[in-house]
Write an enzyme that holds these catalytic residues in place. Structure first.
Site, short mmCIF file in Angstrom:
data_model
loop_
_atom_site.label_atom_id
_atom_site.label_comp_id
_atom_site.label_asym_id
_atom_site.label_seq_id
_atom_site.Cartn_x
_atom_site.Cartn_y
_atom_site.Cartn_z
N LYS A 82 0.79 -1.16 0.02
CA LYS A 82 0.13 -0.10 0.01
C LYS A 82 0.90 1.21 -0.08
CE LYS A 82 -3.93 -2.15 0.08
NZ LYS A 82 -3.42 -3.51 -0.10
N ASP A 83 0.23 2.32 -0.61
CA ASP A 83 0.83 3.78 -0.76
C ASP A 83 1.36 4.17 0.50
OD1 ASP A 83 1.93 6.03 -1.71
OD2 ASP A 83 0.36 6.02 -3.25
N ARG A 84 2.38 4.85 0.58
CA ARG A 84 2.82 5.75 1.80
C ARG A 84 2.19 7.09 1.72
NH1 ARG A 84 8.80 7.35 -0.07
NH2 ARG A 84 9.14 5.47 0.88
N HIS A 85 1.87 7.78 0.55
CA HIS A 85 1.26 8.97 0.40
C HIS A 85 -0.13 8.80 0.59
CE1 HIS A 85 5.23 10.12 -0.84
NE2 HIS A 85 5.07 9.32 -1.88
#
Length: 356
Positions: A82-85
């Protein structure tokens, strides 16, 4: 055709000018909730952790969990990256014997929402999909235009492009991946080499899908296609395109594209000719991918529960996509911008599936 990723080089399904707008001004503007593949049994040797994180990649959370709790990396299960942002939720698993040590785990921006027992370790791909809630700010077009695009996508499907997350910062991964395939790269890390080669596979798939859209073949089939049934997942060879295309028009089946490798045969007949055309855009042949396993990928997916809510200066989109698909494919159709084109890294895929 360039191996550098650009949305502008890939044909869109919808013809609207797009709403424009910006994404991710705040982490809360982009939320991703993992949809599990199965309910937990409530018993077993594995403890599942429902984790919410903000500002961290999945890989970083796993490293911290390993270091703080003492569980070996290989014993931690994860279904997807999953995305960090963004604000994201997902399930992780650890051997149940570490349950008492979970109180020692602490990481800013990360919290454990729930736990439960199950009989098996969570594996990559053990998810049904992801639910996205995305705030679009500073949009010239409004919610009404976004609703029009979503209506078309609901009727005909979403082009299942690999998004910029697969191609790395600046969209350059596929160029280095080609050097790996040709024996010209100095990189030695096997994981990195696999990921870079997957970018080349993805670039060829994207070109094949774009050609189908250009030629009005997105909702129909060609002889030689390997089509997939959306309800059962069964794959079959299309011998009579005229007879099978009505099923594609109704959204029952869709064409697949090839992620080339030794275990996946190229398409044949008319579909094979189109696939060969996509390969020729990069001066490639299937044999260059002999070191990879290969796979097949749907050319379209259907978004579930899609909705638009007006917001000051923009709107919020919500939709669910099956695993392996990229939210950016929906956002690109709605916004008609280079969505996330310059803000990607190797661990920011909505889901990184196929071709390995």
């Amino acid at each position: 055709m360039s191996l550098v990723f650009e949305w502008a080089a890939l044909r869109a399904l919808t013809e609207s000018v797009g709403t424009g707008g910006t994404l991710r001004q705040e982490a809360q503007d982009f939320r991703v909730d993992e949809v599990g593949a199965y309910p937990l049994s409530g018993e077993g040797d594995h403890l599942y952790l429902h984790v919410e994180k903000t500002g961290h990649t999945t890989a970083h959370v796993l490293r911290e969990l390993s270091a703080q709790v003492g569980v070996r990396d290989r014993d931690i299960g994860v279904a997807g990256l999953k995305d960090r942002h963004a604000v994201t939720t997902q399930w992780l698993s650890v051997p149940a014997k570490y349950e008492r040590r979970l109180g020692e785990f602490s990481l800013d921006g990360v919290r454990i929402l729930d736990t439960g027992r199950h009989g098996n370790k969570l594996g990559m791909g053990h998810l049904r999909g992801n639910r996205f809630v995305v705030r679009v700010r500073d949009a010239a077009g409004g919610a009404a235009e976004a609703e029009g695009v979503l209506s078309t996508l609901s009727a005909h499907g979403v082009p299942n492009y690999f998004g910029p997350q697969r191609f790395g910062l600046g969209g350059l991964n596929a160029e280095e991946g080609l050097r790996v395939l040709r024996g010209e790269s100095r990189l030695r890390d096997p994981r990195v080499r696999r990921f870079l080669v997957s970018s080349v596979q993805s670039a060829v798939f994207n070109a094949f899908l774009s050609l189908r859209l250009e030629r009005g073949l997105f909702t129909s089939l060609l002889s030689g296609d390997m089509a997939k049934k959306h309800d059962t997942g069964g794959v079959f060879l299309v011998e009579d395109a005229a007879a099978e295309s009505p099923r594609a028009g109704r959204g029952e089946v869709s064409a697949t594209g090839t992620l080339f490798g030794k275990k996946t045969r190229p398409l044949t007949l008319d579909a094979g000719a189109l696939e060969a055309e996509a390969l020729a855009l990069f001066d490639l042949t299937p044999t260059v991918f002999a070191s990879r396993r290969g796979d097949r990928r749907l050319t379209r997916v259907f978004a579930e529960g899609a909705s638009v809510a007006p917001q000051e200066g923009g709107y919020t989109l919500a939709f669910t996509l099956p695993k392996g698909s990229f939210a950016t494919s929906v956002l690109r159709e709605v916004m008609k911008t280079e969505v996330d084109r310059s803000d990607t890294d190797a661990d920011s895929a909505d889901e990184m599936g196929g071709g390995e």
